[in-house]
Every structure is written in C-alpha cells, then in structure tokens.
Motif scaffolding. Sequence first.
Motif, PDB file in Angstrom:
ATOM      1  N   PRO A  79       0.573  -1.486  -0.006  1.00  7.69           N
ATOM      2  CA  PRO A  79      -0.455  -0.230  -0.049  1.00  7.69           C
ATOM      3  C   PRO A  79       0.946   1.098  -0.077  1.00  7.69           C
ATOM      4  N   GLN A  80       1.929   0.840   0.543  1.00  7.66           N
ATOM      5  CA  GLN A  80       2.695   2.290   0.517  1.00  7.66           C
ATOM      6  C   GLN A  80       3.704   2.799  -0.841  1.00  7.66           C
ATOM      7  N   ALA A  81       3.633   1.815  -1.251  1.00  6.56           N
ATOM      8  CA  ALA A  81       3.938   2.157  -2.693  1.00  6.56           C
ATOM      9  C   ALA A  81       2.737   2.954  -4.015  1.00  6.56           C
ATOM     10  N   MET A  82       1.706   3.363  -3.269  1.00  9.18           N
ATOM     11  CA  MET A  82       0.935   4.146  -3.924  1.00  9.18           C
ATOM     12  C   MET A  82       0.971   5.791  -4.325  1.00  9.18           C
ATOM     13  N   TYR A  83       2.104   5.570  -2.843  1.00  6.92           N
ATOM     14  CA  TYR A  83       2.531   7.639  -2.703  1.00  6.92           C
ATOM     15  C   TYR A  83       3.655   7.497  -4.199  1.00  6.92           C
ATOM     16  N   TRP A  84       3.511   6.344  -5.039  1.00  5.91           N
ATOM     17  CA  TRP A  84       4.856   6.629  -5.975  1.00  5.91           C
ATOM     18  C   TRP A  84       4.404   6.772  -7.134  1.00  5.91           C
ATOM     19  N   TYR A  85       2.920   6.887  -7.498  1.00  7.54           N
ATOM     20  CA  TYR A  85       2.350   6.781  -8.623  1.00  7.54           C
ATOM     21  C   TYR A  85       2.418   8.391  -9.184  1.00  7.54           C
ATOM     22  N   PRO A  86       2.363   9.711  -8.737  1.00  5.80           N
ATOM     23  CA  PRO A  86       3.126  10.903  -9.305  1.00  5.80           C
ATOM     24  C   PRO A  86       4.774  10.786  -9.737  1.00  5.80           C
ATOM     25  N   VAL A  87       5.530   9.802  -9.041  1.00  2.88           N
ATOM     26  CA  VAL A  87       6.565  10.030  -9.615  1.00  2.88           C
ATOM     27  C   VAL A  87       7.071   9.305 -10.174  1.00  2.88           C
ATOM     28  N   TRP A  88       6.160   8.060 -10.409  1.00  2.03           N
ATOM     29  CA  TRP A  88       6.298   6.570 -11.825  1.00  2.03           C
ATOM     30  C   TRP A  88       6.103   7.835 -12.936  1.00  2.03           C
ATOM     31  N   ILE A 139      11.972  16.192 -13.847  1.00  2.00           N
ATOM     32  CA  ILE A 139      13.371  16.012 -12.886  1.00  2.00           C
ATOM     33  C   ILE A 139      13.051  16.297 -11.519  1.00  2.00           C
ATOM     34  N   ILE A 140      12.531  17.803 -11.348  1.00  2.00           N
ATOM     35  CA  ILE A 140      12.457  18.680 -10.501  1.00  2.00           C
ATOM     36  C   ILE A 140      10.588  18.585  -9.115  1.00  2.00           C
ATOM     37  N   ASN A 141      10.049  18.302 -10.239  1.00  6.77           N
ATOM     38  CA  ASN A 141       9.341  17.817  -9.708  1.00  6.77           C
ATOM     39  C   ASN A 141       8.865  16.180  -9.002  1.00  6.77           C
ATOM     40  N   GLY A 142       9.624  15.612  -9.896  1.00  9.24           N
ATOM     41  CA  GLY A 142       9.604  14.565  -9.647  1.00  9.24           C
ATOM     42  C   GLY A 142      10.175  13.814  -7.940  1.00  9.24           C
ATOM     43  N   SER A 143      11.523  15.047  -7.448  1.00  6.56           N
ATOM     44  CA  SER A 143      12.415  14.919  -6.895  1.00  6.56           C
ATOM     45  C   SER A 143      12.013  15.887  -5.318  1.00  6.56           C
ATOM     46  N   ILE A 144      10.836  16.534  -5.917  1.00  6.94           N
ATOM     47  CA  ILE A 144      10.000  17.281  -4.695  1.00  6.94           C
ATOM     48  C   ILE A 144       8.946  15.848  -3.975  1.00  6.94           C
ATOM     49  N   ILE A 145       8.754  15.219  -4.739  1.00  4.37           N
ATOM     50  CA  ILE A 145       7.715  14.109  -4.501  1.00  4.37           C
ATOM     51  C   ILE A 145       8.423  13.611  -3.483  1.00  4.37           C
ATOM     52  N   THR A 146       9.872  12.636  -4.339  1.00  6.17           N
ATOM     53  CA  THR A 146      10.157  11.685  -3.517  1.00  6.17           C
ATOM     54  C   THR A 146      10.001  12.410  -2.164  1.00  6.17           C
ATOM     55  N   ALA A 147      10.959  13.622  -1.981  1.00  3.53           N
ATOM     56  CA  ALA A 147      11.436  13.982  -0.947  1.00  3.53           C
ATOM     57  C   ALA A 147      10.187  13.583   0.261  1.00  3.53           C
ATOM     58  N   LEU A 148       9.320  14.106  -0.527  1.00  5.19           N
ATOM     59  CA  LEU A 148       7.999  14.179   0.369  1.00  5.19           C
ATOM     60  C   LEU A 148       7.473  13.010   1.654  1.00  5.19           C
ATOM     61  N   ILE A 149       7.899  11.708  -0.072  1.00 12.91           N
ATOM     62  CA  ILE A 149       7.467  10.528   0.875  1.00 12.91           C
ATOM     63  C   ILE A 149       8.461  10.241   1.215  1.00 12.91           C
ATOM     64  N   LEU A 150       9.479   9.633   1.480  1.00 16.36           N
ATOM     65  CA  LEU A 150      11.039  10.040   1.419  1.00 16.36           C
ATOM     66  C   LEU A 150      10.618  10.618   3.457  1.00 16.36           C
ATOM     67  N   THR A 151      10.457  11.593   3.620  1.00 13.54           N
ATOM     68  CA  THR A 151      10.329  11.763   4.687  1.00 13.54           C
ATOM     69  C   THR A 151       8.935  11.997   5.343  1.00 13.54           C
ATOM     70  N   GLU A 152       8.331  11.025   4.448  1.00 16.14           N
ATOM     71  CA  GLU A 152       6.847  10.699   4.924  1.00 16.14           C
ATOM     72  C   GLU A 152       5.606  11.485   5.364  1.00 16.14           C
ATOM     73  N   ASN A 153       6.607  12.865   4.862  1.00 17.56           N
ATOM     74  CA  ASN A 153       5.588  14.242   4.988  1.00 17.56           C
ATOM     75  C   ASN A 153       4.069  14.181   3.768  1.00 17.56           C
ATOM     76  N   HIS A 154       3.240  12.896   4.548  1.00 21.12           N
ATOM     77  CA  HIS A 154       1.977  12.520   3.715  1.00 21.12           C
ATOM     78  C   HIS A 154       1.034  13.731   3.706  1.00 21.12           C
ATOM     79  N   ALA A 155       1.014  14.819   4.198  1.00 25.56           N
ATOM     80  CA  ALA A 155      -0.355  15.649   3.850  1.00 25.56           C
ATOM     81  C   ALA A 155       0.580  16.725   3.059  1.00 25.56           C
ATOM     82  N   ALA A 156       2.150  17.358   2.811  1.00 30.74           N
ATOM     83  CA  ALA A 156       2.277  17.939   2.023  1.00 30.74           C
ATOM     84  C   ALA A 156       2.492  17.362   0.997  1.00 30.74           C
ATOM     85  N   TRP A 157       2.261  16.048   0.718  1.00 31.52           N
ATOM     86  CA  TRP A 157       2.250  15.385   0.109  1.00 31.52           C
ATOM     87  C   TRP A 157       1.221  15.624  -1.043  1.00 31.52           C
ATOM     88  N   THR A 158       0.211  15.361  -0.400  1.00 33.38           N
ATOM     89  CA  THR A 158      -1.084  15.546  -1.163  1.00 33.38           C
ATOM     90  C   THR A 158      -1.765  16.514  -1.498  1.00 33.38           C
TER      91      THR A 158
END
Length: 189
Positions: A79-88, A139-158
């Motif tokens: 289920p945690q992989a669902m966050y990676w959709y926008p990165v993909w 590249i920048i967009n994917g990097s920002i999203i990746t950072a939000l996922i890795l820091t588990e900042n799910h509200a900011a990710w949303t």
Amino acid sequence: MRQPAAVITTVLHLLLPLVTLAYPFVWYFGRDQLPFAALALLMAAVWAMRALLQTEKRQKIVSLAVSIFFVAIIVANRPQAMYWYPVWVSVLLLVVFAGSLFTRQSIIERLARLQQPDLPPQGVRYTRRVTQIWCAFFIINGSIITALILTENHAAWTWYTGIVSYVLMGILFAGEYAYRRWVLKLTST
C-alpha cells in the motif's frame, strides 16, 4: 446520435483526468478506510482502458506502464507504494520528453507544428529548448515528490501532488505560451 464506442471514449477521456486529480486526496483521506487494492485496481483499469483508446504508440506505452505499476502494487501487496504514482508519472513523462530530443522532432515541436506547420528554424530551436525545460520540470517535480515520500510528509505530498504541481505546470505552460506568442511571435495570429 453518438455510437456507444464514442460515448465510452468520451467518458474515459474525462474520467482519467478527474481520477488523477482526485487520486492524492482519495488516497490520503481514505487510506485507512478503503482497501488500497480497490483504488489501485480502479487506477489500473482506467489507465489500461486509456491505453486501448490511444492511437499514438508512445502514449499507449505510457498508459500501459502506469497500469502495470498499479497491478504490481496489488500483486506485491504494498500500500505504501501508492504514494509513488506521481513520481512514476513524472519519470514516464521525462522519458517521453527527453526521448523526443533524440528524434527528428521534439514533442514540443510536434505540438507547435499543429498550429504552425511551417515552423521556422528559430522556432525549431526554441521548441527543443522548451522540451528541455519540461524535462527539468519533471526531474524537479519527481524529486520534490520523492523527498515528501521519503520524509513521510503525507499531508504535504497530498497538497503538492493534488494541487501545487498542477499549478506549477499551468504556470510553466502559460508562461511559455505567452512568451512564444507575444515575445517571439512564433504562433500564427
């Protein structure tokens, strides 16, 4: 009267953007109440149907790749992989845009030629530069999203994936269009 296939095609073309826009919010606010596999299955089905409707080979491949991504999440029960959709999606768009730089016409040049078939040489150079700018954006967009996922900042990710990234894309698109239209005068009037 429209044929059923045309109606289905129209519905699917409207459904994908709506589902994609709602996805971060549905996932974030519903992740504890909804089985993740249901949302992943919906996304896989929508992208698979989009692939079937595509006539352009690259778009078909991208759509299938996104569909397979969601199927893989279900099969792996992650289920945690669902966050990676926008990165993909950012990665796939980067591949499409960057890959077009190695072809005769970049993706932005092809789009520009829809409005102006006789694009001058400076227009061709300009569209290649714009394609490179979009590559940097992905590249920048994917990097920002990746950072939000890795820091588990799910509200900011949303909020970032559901609103901010689309606003940034809109600003880039509108800014480029305005620059091209009024400064470079590369579009027909």
